[in-house]
Design a protein around this motif. Structure first.
Motif, PDB file in Angstrom:
ATOM      1  N   THR A 174      -4.442  14.066  -2.711  1.00  3.57           N
ATOM      2  CA  THR A 174      -3.930  12.828  -2.141  1.00  3.57           C
ATOM      3  C   THR A 174      -4.397  11.647  -2.961  1.00  3.57           C
ATOM      4  N   SER A 197      -3.963   7.073  -3.073  1.00  2.79           N
ATOM      5  CA  SER A 197      -3.386   5.845  -2.543  1.00  2.79           C
ATOM      6  C   SER A 197      -3.666   4.713  -3.515  1.00  2.79           C
ATOM      7  N   PHE A 252       0.854  -1.188   0.000  1.00  2.00           N
ATOM      8  CA  PHE A 252       0.000   0.000   0.000  1.00  2.00           C
ATOM      9  C   PHE A 252       0.887   1.234   0.000  1.00  2.00           C
ATOM     10  N   CYS A 253       0.469   2.258  -0.738  1.00  2.00           N
ATOM     11  CA  CYS A 253       1.194   3.524  -0.725  1.00  2.00           C
ATOM     12  C   CYS A 253       0.190   4.672  -0.751  1.00  2.00           C
ATOM     13  N   LYS A 254       0.442   5.677   0.088  1.00  2.00           N
ATOM     14  CA  LYS A 254      -0.355   6.908   0.086  1.00  2.00           C
ATOM     15  C   LYS A 254       0.594   8.083  -0.115  1.00  2.00           C
ATOM     16  N   SER A 260      -2.964   0.150  -3.870  1.00  2.00           N
ATOM     17  CA  SER A 260      -2.430  -1.085  -3.305  1.00  2.00           C
ATOM     18  C   SER A 260      -2.248  -2.097  -4.428  1.00  2.00           C
TER      19      SER A 260
END
Length: 129
Positions: A88, A90, A50-52, A92
């Motif tokens: 923003t 995100s 996961f990346c935000k 995954s």
């Protein structure tokens, strides 16, 4: 095997740069390197990542990718409305890895990032299913 790492200060990324999340919250199994930003699979298995990313001031386009052993597996736009100063995004991904495979986040198009408080606006996590 699990890790979560964050950025605790504002940063600027550049095109083609590997993002480094230096503040490690969890690193069970020691697979994540907070100096390089790279996760190395300590054993075979199916992993979830996961990346935000939060962009600052809507000053330019931002895209990030999950990279597996040098090959982009996703392309993700950090998107926001022009009326709001921050944006923003995100994403995954689930990857079948073998021992020694490497996964990291690369900015394909970079810009200024934002963090609030003690971090969390820039997050990279992964775990073995």
């Amino acid at each position: 095997m699990a890790f979560t790492a964050i950025v605790t200060q504002d940063m600027t990324s550049h095109n083609g740069q590997t993002l480094v999340f230096p503040h490690i919250i969890t690193n069970v199994g020691g697979g994540y390197n907070g100096n390089t930003g790279v996760f190395t699979a300590p054993r075979d298995g199916v992993y979830v990542f996961f990346c935000k990313i939060t962009g600052r001031d809507n000053s330019g386009e931002m895209r990030f990718e999950f990279i597996l052993n040098g090959s982009a597996k996703t392309h993700h736009l950090v998107y926001g409305r022009s009326a709001h100063p921050y944006r923003t995004s995100s994403n995954s991904i689930v990857l079948q890895l073998t021992h020694g495979d490497r996964v990291w986040i690369k900015m394909s198009v970079g810009d200024r990032h934002y963090r609030s408080g003690d971090g969390g606006d820039q997050t990279f996590s992964g775990y073995l299913l």
